[in-house]
Design an enzyme around this catalytic site. Sequence first.
Site, PDB file in Angstrom:
ATOM      1  N   CYS A  69       1.426  -5.554 -10.403  1.00 22.88           N
ATOM      2  CA  CYS A  69      -0.053  -4.883 -10.765  1.00 22.88           C
ATOM      3  C   CYS A  69       0.011  -3.454 -10.755  1.00 22.88           C
ATOM      4  O   CYS A  69       1.319  -3.047 -10.521  1.00 22.88           O
ATOM      5  CB  CYS A  69      -1.192  -5.795  -9.952  1.00 22.88           C
ATOM      6  SG  CYS A  69      -1.015  -4.950  -8.030  1.00 22.88           S
ATOM      7  N   ARG A  81      -3.897  -7.554  -6.375  1.00 24.74           N
ATOM      8  CA  ARG A  81      -3.652  -8.765  -7.270  1.00 24.74           C
ATOM      9  C   ARG A  81      -2.247  -9.280  -7.123  1.00 24.74           C
ATOM     10  O   ARG A  81      -2.066 -10.463  -7.022  1.00 24.74           O
ATOM     11  CB  ARG A  81      -4.043  -8.423  -8.673  1.00 24.74           C
ATOM     12  CG  ARG A  81      -5.541  -8.178  -8.907  1.00 24.74           C
ATOM     13  CD  ARG A  81      -5.579  -7.442 -10.280  1.00 24.74           C
ATOM     14  NE  ARG A  81      -5.239  -6.258 -10.518  1.00 24.74           N
ATOM     15  CZ  ARG A  81      -5.035  -5.302 -11.368  1.00 24.74           C
ATOM     16  NH1 ARG A  81      -5.328  -5.902 -12.730  1.00 24.74           N
ATOM     17  NH2 ARG A  81      -4.540  -4.186 -11.375  1.00 24.74           N
ATOM     18  N   ASP A 119      -9.039  -6.000 -11.838  1.00 23.61           N
ATOM     19  CA  ASP A 119      -8.960  -5.512 -10.367  1.00 23.61           C
ATOM     20  C   ASP A 119     -10.273  -5.775  -9.685  1.00 23.61           C
ATOM     21  O   ASP A 119     -11.235  -5.429 -10.194  1.00 23.61           O
ATOM     22  CB  ASP A 119      -8.810  -4.021 -10.608  1.00 23.61           C
ATOM     23  CG  ASP A 119      -8.328  -3.201  -9.227  1.00 23.61           C
ATOM     24  OD1 ASP A 119      -8.993  -3.743  -8.173  1.00 23.61           O
ATOM     25  OD2 ASP A 119      -7.540  -2.354  -9.273  1.00 23.61           O
TER      26      ASP A 119
END
Length: 146
Positions: A8, A14, A117
């Site tokens: 990410c 994440r 996100d």
Amino acid sequence: MKSILFVCLGNICRSPIAEGVARRLIEQEGNGITVDSAGTGSWHIGEAPCRHSIIVARNNGVDISSLRARQVHKNDFQKFDLIVALDQSNYNDLQAMGAKNLVKLGEFGCGGADVPDPYFFDGFEGFDRVFAMIESCVAQLLSERG
């Protein structure tokens, strides 16, 4: 497939969740796949996952508290059999860096959607939603590719 790298932007929310979920599922299946995570950005190198990611993972039986952020490097593209981007922006960045063994996590059970996100949601609910999405997609990825 013997190894997976989840990527990410900062490697604090994440991708550590994806790494933790994958580790748990791999351990349950006993198939020995190596898993790691990284970020395309450098500003969080050495940091633990963010507090909300640690909490949502722990609430779902996954411990990511010992993970530390790192930045993806070109040698990762040879080291890992599969590079998994959490969203289209990171996919594009990884592709520009030369990643060939590249997929987007949302292609596995999420209709190709980006894993958003969680900071773009109000409150902790975003982390719950993102965890559920990651868990579903990682399970599908391992089912198809593991």
